[in-house]
Scaffold this motif. Structure first.
Motif, PDB file in Angstrom:
ATOM      1  N   PHE A  93      25.297  20.872 -20.616  1.00  0.00           N
ATOM      2  CA  PHE A  93      25.602  21.325 -21.974  1.00  0.00           C
ATOM      3  C   PHE A  93      26.398  20.248 -22.729  1.00  0.00           C
ATOM      4  N   THR A  94      27.403  19.709 -22.082  1.00  0.00           N
ATOM      5  CA  THR A  94      28.259  18.691 -22.707  1.00  0.00           C
ATOM      6  C   THR A  94      27.469  17.437 -23.033  1.00  0.00           C
ATOM      7  N   LEU A  95      26.689  16.945 -22.088  1.00  0.00           N
ATOM      8  CA  LEU A  95      25.933  15.713 -22.311  1.00  0.00           C
ATOM      9  C   LEU A  95      24.878  15.881 -23.401  1.00  0.00           C
ATOM     10  N   LYS A  96      24.305  17.066 -23.499  1.00  0.00           N
ATOM     11  CA  LYS A  96      23.337  17.307 -24.575  1.00  0.00           C
ATOM     12  C   LYS A  96      24.018  17.282 -25.937  1.00  0.00           C
ATOM     13  N   ASN A  97      25.246  17.779 -25.994  1.00  0.00           N
ATOM     14  CA  ASN A  97      25.933  17.882 -27.265  1.00  0.00           C
ATOM     15  C   ASN A  97      26.698  16.629 -27.680  1.00  0.00           C
ATOM     16  N   ILE A  98      27.263  15.907 -26.729  1.00  0.00           N
ATOM     17  CA  ILE A  98      28.061  14.740 -27.134  1.00  0.00           C
ATOM     18  C   ILE A  98      27.411  13.404 -26.811  1.00  0.00           C
ATOM     19  N   ALA A  99      26.447  13.402 -25.915  1.00  0.00           N
ATOM     20  CA  ALA A  99      25.843  12.127 -25.524  1.00  0.00           C
ATOM     21  C   ALA A  99      24.376  12.026 -25.928  1.00  0.00           C
ATOM     22  N   GLY A 100      23.850  13.055 -26.562  1.00  0.00           N
ATOM     23  CA  GLY A 100      22.476  13.000 -27.054  1.00  0.00           C
ATOM     24  C   GLY A 100      21.401  13.143 -25.992  1.00  0.00           C
ATOM     25  N   TRP A 101      21.751  13.683 -24.838  1.00  0.00           N
ATOM     26  CA  TRP A 101      20.750  13.873 -23.792  1.00  0.00           C
ATOM     27  C   TRP A 101      19.784  14.967 -24.208  1.00  0.00           C
ATOM     28  N   ARG A 102      18.539  14.862 -23.733  1.00  0.00           N
ATOM     29  CA  ARG A 102      17.506  15.852 -24.029  1.00  0.00           C
ATOM     30  C   ARG A 102      16.719  16.158 -22.771  1.00  0.00           C
ATOM     31  N   ASP A 103      16.121  17.352 -22.722  1.00  0.00           N
ATOM     32  CA  ASP A 103      15.313  17.770 -21.581  1.00  0.00           C
ATOM     33  C   ASP A 103      13.928  17.135 -21.591  1.00  0.00           C
ATOM     34  N   VAL A 104      13.366  16.938 -22.770  1.00  0.00           N
ATOM     35  CA  VAL A 104      11.980  16.515 -22.896  1.00  0.00           C
ATOM     36  C   VAL A 104      11.908  15.213 -23.677  1.00  0.00           C
ATOM     37  N   GLN A 105      11.071  14.302 -23.192  1.00  0.00           N
ATOM     38  CA  GLN A 105      10.841  13.067 -23.931  1.00  0.00           C
ATOM     39  C   GLN A 105       9.828  13.329 -25.027  1.00  0.00           C
ATOM     40  N   GLU A 106       9.965  12.619 -26.124  1.00  0.00           N
ATOM     41  CA  GLU A 106       8.957  12.712 -27.168  1.00  0.00           C
ATOM     42  C   GLU A 106       7.730  11.938 -26.723  1.00  0.00           C
ATOM     43  N   ILE A 107       6.574  12.503 -26.968  1.00  0.00           N
ATOM     44  CA  ILE A 107       5.312  11.850 -26.625  1.00  0.00           C
ATOM     45  C   ILE A 107       4.672  11.429 -27.932  1.00  0.00           C
ATOM     46  N   THR A 108       4.328  10.153 -28.037  1.00  0.00           N
ATOM     47  CA  THR A 108       3.699   9.684 -29.267  1.00  0.00           C
ATOM     48  C   THR A 108       2.273   9.275 -28.983  1.00  0.00           C
ATOM     49  N   GLY A 109       1.461   9.353 -30.008  1.00  0.00           N
ATOM     50  CA  GLY A 109       0.066   8.960 -29.886  1.00  0.00           C
ATOM     51  C   GLY A 109      -0.080   7.459 -29.796  1.00  0.00           C
ATOM     52  N   LYS A 110      -1.320   7.013 -29.633  1.00  0.00           N
ATOM     53  CA  LYS A 110      -1.593   5.576 -29.514  1.00  0.00           C
ATOM     54  C   LYS A 110      -1.158   4.807 -30.746  1.00  0.00           C
ATOM     55  N   ASP A 111      -1.196   5.472 -31.893  1.00  0.00           N
ATOM     56  CA  ASP A 111      -0.846   4.792 -33.132  1.00  0.00           C
ATOM     57  C   ASP A 111       0.660   4.731 -33.369  1.00  0.00           C
ATOM     58  N   GLY A 112       1.455   5.384 -32.516  1.00  0.00           N
ATOM     59  CA  GLY A 112       2.895   5.356 -32.642  1.00  0.00           C
ATOM     60  C   GLY A 112       3.413   6.187 -33.802  1.00  0.00           C
TER      61      GLY A 112
END
Length: 137
Positions: A93-112
């Protein structure tokens, strides 16, 4: 007797010299293993923790010290969670709120462009169809 006029406005309490000393003090403070919550450092020094960001925005030396202190704090929280010294749920909880941690990575398409790739199974027409094109991007 000559009267002196007061300058208008609030006196500047946080001078460049003060912030420079505070940066050095922060680097010493963060070395103590029990110190990792930067809000505590702010209160001990008589100001709100949001003032730390203000100091960092206006003073390069303090900005660097704050980055080092934040990384040290993050490291201590992670190590504390891994070793069981701290409650791991609260650490997450702390790391998500103060350090910007996230559970899921963003997935981008081939075009970015930030468009997620969607993989789906194409319905089969019959049993004898070609299985090589089951997945499409």
């Amino acid at each position: 007797m000559k009267q002196m006029k007061r300058k208008a406005g609030r006196p500047k309490k946080y001078t460049s010299k003060f912030i420079s000393k505070l940066a050095k003090k922060l680097l010493v403070w963060i070395q103590v293993p029990e110190n990792f919550w930067l809000g505590e450092f702010a209160v001990e020094n008589g100001f709100d923790r949001h003032r730390l960001t203000e100091f960092a925005n206006n003073h390069e030396e303090f900005s660097l010290a704050l980055k080092i202190a934040k990384q040290s704090a993050e490291n201590r929280i992670v190590k504390g969670a891994i070793t069981g010294v701290f409650n791991s749920t609260f650490c997450i909880f702390t790391l998500k709120n103060i350090a910007g941690w996230r559970d899921v990575q963003e997935i981008t398409g081939k075009d970015g462009e930030g468009i997620p790739l969607i993989i789906y199974e194409k319905p089969r027409k019959n049993k004898d169809s070609d299985d090589t094109n089951l997945l499409e991007k």
